[in-house]
Design an enzyme around this catalytic site. Structure first.
Site, PDB file in Angstrom:
ATOM      1  N   ASP A 122      -5.527  -4.807  -0.991  1.00  0.00           N
ATOM      2  CA  ASP A 122      -5.795  -3.447  -0.161  1.00  0.00           C
ATOM      3  C   ASP A 122      -4.551  -3.189   0.837  1.00  0.00           C
ATOM      4  OD1 ASP A 122      -7.349  -1.242   0.654  1.00  0.00           O
ATOM      5  OD2 ASP A 122      -8.512  -2.328   2.107  1.00  0.00           O
ATOM      6  N   SER A 141     -12.194  -0.278  -7.993  1.00  0.00           N
ATOM      7  CA  SER A 141     -13.684  -0.368  -7.792  1.00  0.00           C
ATOM      8  C   SER A 141     -14.239   0.830  -8.405  1.00  0.00           C
ATOM      9  CB  SER A 141     -13.778  -0.546  -6.258  1.00  0.00           C
ATOM     10  OG  SER A 141     -13.699   0.521  -5.672  1.00  0.00           O
ATOM     11  N   ASN A 165     -13.854   3.659  -6.119  1.00  0.00           N
ATOM     12  CA  ASN A 165     -12.540   4.465  -6.109  1.00  0.00           C
ATOM     13  C   ASN A 165     -12.640   5.657  -6.942  1.00  0.00           C
ATOM     14  OD1 ASN A 165     -10.766   1.130  -6.050  1.00  0.00           O
ATOM     15  ND2 ASN A 165     -11.224   2.561  -4.107  1.00  0.00           N
TER      16      ASN A 165
HETATM   17  C1  IPE Z   1     -11.464  -2.166  -2.306  1.00  0.00           C
HETATM   18  O1  IPE Z   1     -10.584  -1.683  -1.504  1.00  0.00           O
HETATM   19  C2  IPE Z   1     -11.083  -1.917  -3.790  1.00  0.00           C
HETATM   20  C3  IPE Z   1      -9.681  -2.550  -4.070  1.00  0.00           C
HETATM   21  C4  IPE Z   1      -8.765  -3.110  -3.526  1.00  0.00           C
HETATM   22  C5  IPE Z   1      -9.355  -1.891  -5.497  1.00  0.00           C
HETATM   23  P1  IPE Z   1     -10.926  -0.196  -0.931  1.00  0.00           P
HETATM   24  O2  IPE Z   1      -9.841   0.423  -0.169  1.00  0.00           O
HETATM   25  O3  IPE Z   1     -11.411   0.707  -2.074  1.00  0.00           O
HETATM   26  O4  IPE Z   1     -12.320  -0.279  -0.116  1.00  0.00           O
HETATM   27  P2  IPE Z   1     -12.822   0.321   1.166  1.00  0.00           P
HETATM   28  O5  IPE Z   1     -12.914   1.701   0.787  1.00  0.00           O
HETATM   29  O6  IPE Z   1     -11.901   0.083   2.413  1.00  0.00           O
HETATM   30  O7  IPE Z   1     -13.904  -0.320   1.567  1.00  0.00           O
HETATM   31  C1  IPE Z   2      -5.868  -0.749  -2.530  1.00  0.00           C
HETATM   32  O1  IPE Z   2      -5.098   0.003  -1.635  1.00  0.00           O
HETATM   33  C2  IPE Z   2      -5.604  -0.465  -3.966  1.00  0.00           C
HETATM   34  C3  IPE Z   2      -6.963   0.264  -4.557  1.00  0.00           C
HETATM   35  C4  IPE Z   2      -7.923   0.665  -3.664  1.00  0.00           C
HETATM   36  C5  IPE Z   2      -6.708   0.962  -5.643  1.00  0.00           C
HETATM   37  P1  IPE Z   2      -5.564   1.301  -1.074  1.00  0.00           P
HETATM   38  O2  IPE Z   2      -5.350   2.449  -1.982  1.00  0.00           O
HETATM   39  O3  IPE Z   2      -7.199   1.106  -0.862  1.00  0.00           O
HETATM   40  O4  IPE Z   2      -4.836   1.475   0.232  1.00  0.00           O
HETATM   41  P2  IPE Z   2      -5.313   1.983   1.683  1.00  0.00           P
HETATM   42  O5  IPE Z   2      -6.566   0.926   2.000  1.00  0.00           O
HETATM   43  O6  IPE Z   2      -5.790   3.424   1.488  1.00  0.00           O
HETATM   44  O7  IPE Z   2      -4.100   1.651   2.625  1.00  0.00           O
HETATM   45 MG    MG Z   3      -7.913   0.522   0.741  1.00  0.00          MG
END
Ligand code: IPE
Ligand code: IPE
Ligand code: MG
Length: 228
Positions: free
Chosen positions: A14, A59, A62
């Site tokens: 993340d 996810s 997402n």
């Molecule tokens: C979890 O991260 C999913 C992945 C790392 C693929 P998210 O950034 O989507 O989760 P939330 O929205 O902070 O819970």
């Molecule tokens: C994790 O990074 C990757 C995915 C969830 C695909 P994020 O895209 O959630 O990055 P932040 O949390 O917005 O910084």
């Molecule tokens: Mg994230």
């Protein structure tokens, strides 16, 4: 206390978006950098003798993101599947994907199958990518299959038999970027996992930070409900 390295590590990768934002770049720039981090951490895992690495790449939640970002994530995953084969074969990595097929394009599913097939005889580390994955979706899908197959005796083993991939439970779950939640990852499998939260954003996560997570795990006392 055990100084053994975990057999299976799961990572919620993340912080890509925030990393890019800090640099004044679009979120997708962070996702590209994130793919490079995965390559490095997979190598570290191999060197440490870790047998399974499961990473959360996309996810079921997402899909809520802007279409442009979702499209880029799909494109980047497809590029990864095409470009990574040589390195995975060289490093004897078995590649698997955990997730729902619905919603994922036919050509992406075909690339996934091709890479799973090409690496299925590899005997080194297993890289399991959670893509279009949700822990609740996995359990719903398992329950549907259990009903469909008319299973009579329902035990924990029965449920496990119907999860996406039959891997041993992770001993250690790492989440980067300072968020302290599970976000629907591996709900069943992490029942007794040790949790490690790192403030580092995923593109900056490196071998030193990874070693800190493992060293922390090695200090934990795992009891599984029992006593020492
Ligand atoms: C979890 O991260 C999913 C992945 C790392 C693929 P998210 O950034 O989507 O989760 P939330 O929205 O902070 O819970
Ligand atoms: C994790 O990074 C990757 C995915 C969830 C695909 P994020 O895209 O959630 O990055 P932040 O949390 O917005 O910084
Ligand atoms: Mg994230």
């Amino acid at each position: 206390m055990s100084l053994r390295v975990p057999n299976h590590i799961a990572i919620i990768m993340d912080g890509n978006g925030r990393w890019a934002k800090e640099k004044g770049m679009p979120r997708t720039y962070g996702h590209k950098a994130g793919a490079d981090t995965l390559r490095k951490i997979l190598t570290s895992c191999g060197e440490l003798g870790i047998k399974y690495l499961t990473v959360y790449a996309f996810s079921t939640g997402n899909w809520k993101r802007a279409k442009e970002e979702v499209d880029t994530l799909m494109f980047l995953f497809k590029t990864y599947l095409k470009n990574e084969k040589k390195l995975l074969m060289k490093n004897n990595v078995k590649f698997l994907v955990s997730g729902r097929k619905e919603g994922v394009s036919k050509d992406l599913l075909a690339e996934i199958s091709k890479l799973e097939e090409a690496t299925k005889g590899n005997t080194g580390i297993t890289l399991n990518i959670a893509f279009n994955y949700g822990g609740r979706a996995e359990l719903v899908d398992a329950i549907k299959e259990i009903v469909k197959n008319n299973e009579k005796e329902i035990t924990e083993e029965t449920v496990e038999k119907y999860l996406y991939n039959q891997l041993p439970d992770p001993e250690l779950l790492i989440r980067t970027s300072g968020e302290m939640r599970i976000s629907n990852f591996l709900l069943w499998q992490i029942a007794y996992a040790e949790l490690y939260f790192s403030d580092v954003l995923w593109p900056d996560f490196d071998e030193a930070e990874f070693n800190r997570a493992i060293a922390c795990y090695q200090q934990r006392h795992r009891r599984f409900g029992g006593t020492e």
